[in-house]
Design a protein around this motif. Structure first.
Motif, PDB file in Angstrom:
ATOM      1  N   GLY A  79       0.803  -1.212   0.000  1.00 61.48           N
ATOM      2  CA  GLY A  79       0.000   0.000   0.000  1.00 61.48           C
ATOM      3  C   GLY A  79       0.836   1.263   0.000  1.00 61.48           C
ATOM      4  N   GLY A  80       2.142   1.098  -0.142  1.00 64.08           N
ATOM      5  CA  GLY A  80       3.049   2.234  -0.014  1.00 64.08           C
ATOM      6  C   GLY A  80       3.526   2.801  -1.336  1.00 64.08           C
ATOM      7  N   PRO A  81       4.334   3.853  -1.271  1.00 64.59           N
ATOM      8  CA  PRO A  81       4.719   4.591  -2.478  1.00 64.59           C
ATOM      9  C   PRO A  81       5.665   3.839  -3.409  1.00 64.59           C
ATOM     10  N   VAL A  82       6.544   2.993  -2.866  1.00 59.82           N
ATOM     11  CA  VAL A  82       7.498   2.301  -3.744  1.00 59.82           C
ATOM     12  C   VAL A  82       6.769   1.314  -4.644  1.00 59.82           C
ATOM     13  N   TRP A  83       5.852   0.524  -4.072  1.00 60.57           N
ATOM     14  CA  TRP A  83       5.114  -0.432  -4.905  1.00 60.57           C
ATOM     15  C   TRP A  83       4.181   0.298  -5.872  1.00 60.57           C
TER      16      TRP A  83
END
Length: 222
Positions: A79-83
């Motif tokens: 759910g984060g920015p890298v993924w």
């Protein structure tokens, strides 16, 4: 000594099928973007591997402190920015990412980091025809010592984690029970391993599966 033992309570053995010719593309992206970012979310990446016999397979291992922290870590990462930024490009290289075994320790863990070069790792997946605890005890008491006497050191003994997969966005191979162990392959050990495989046949539902793995540049396990 084992590497990060607190992260070996739950381990995923993940084997992806990729579109032809795209494995190195995924590995470059993975090693650049997905190692530190996953570990920052509360997991540990133990191994990243090419499978030389299968040019479109990518295999990797990651560990967690327990099932509760696994869910939290996966929610944070996916759910984060890298993924969000790089996940679509990774997914484009993949045909299937559902060949995943969810495991818990049943014996020795992964060794501490060390060594380098072009070493290989052999992962052996067994489907016991007897209760997995019985098979694990037999392996530890009888098989592993005999292998060690023949020059084959085993490590990383794991069995199926029976808990519910609490992050169903990433499927695992459910409704099967396995015992998985790791060793270092060598040509002179092939006959020994073949003999052990034949001896264990009556304790297995099917012949064991062996994956000979070549660590990538950033693999801890090698």
């Amino acid at each position: 000594m084992v590497d990060s033992p607190e992260f070996q309570s739950v381990v995923e053995l993940r084997r992806y099928t990729l579109h032809p010719g795209r494995r190195d593309e995924l590995i470059e992206l993975f090693e650049r973007e997905f190692v530190e970012s996953q570990e920052a979310c509360g997991m540990r990446l133990f191994g990243l591997f090419r499978e030389p016999a299968e040019p479109d397979k990518f295999v990797w291992l990651r560990g967690f402190r327990d099932m509760a922290t696994r869910r939290a870590a996966l929610e944070a990462f996916y759910g984060g920015p890298v993924w969000r930024a790089h996940g679509p490009a990774a997914n484009e290289t993949m045909i299937d990412a559902s060949d995943v075994l969810l495991l818990r320790p049943s014996g020795p863990g992964f060794p501490a980091p060390g060594g380098g070069g072009e070493s290989r790792v052999l992962a052996t997946v067994c489907h016991p025809a007897v209760p997995v605890k019985e098979f694990s005890a037999y392996f530890a008491d009888t098989v592993a010592p005999r292998l060690r006497d023949s020059g084959v050191d085993t490590f990383g003994h794991f069995e199926t984690e029976p808990a519910e997969n609490t992050f169903p966005r990433l499927p695992v191979r459910e409704d099967e029970t396995v015992f998985v162990w790791f060793s270092k392959p060598a040509e002179e050990h092939r006959e020994v391993l073949a003999g052990v495989g034949a001896e264990l046949a009556d304790k297995l539902e099917r012949p064991w599966q062996q994956l000979e793995l070549a660590p990538t540049a950033r693999s801890v396990l090698r």
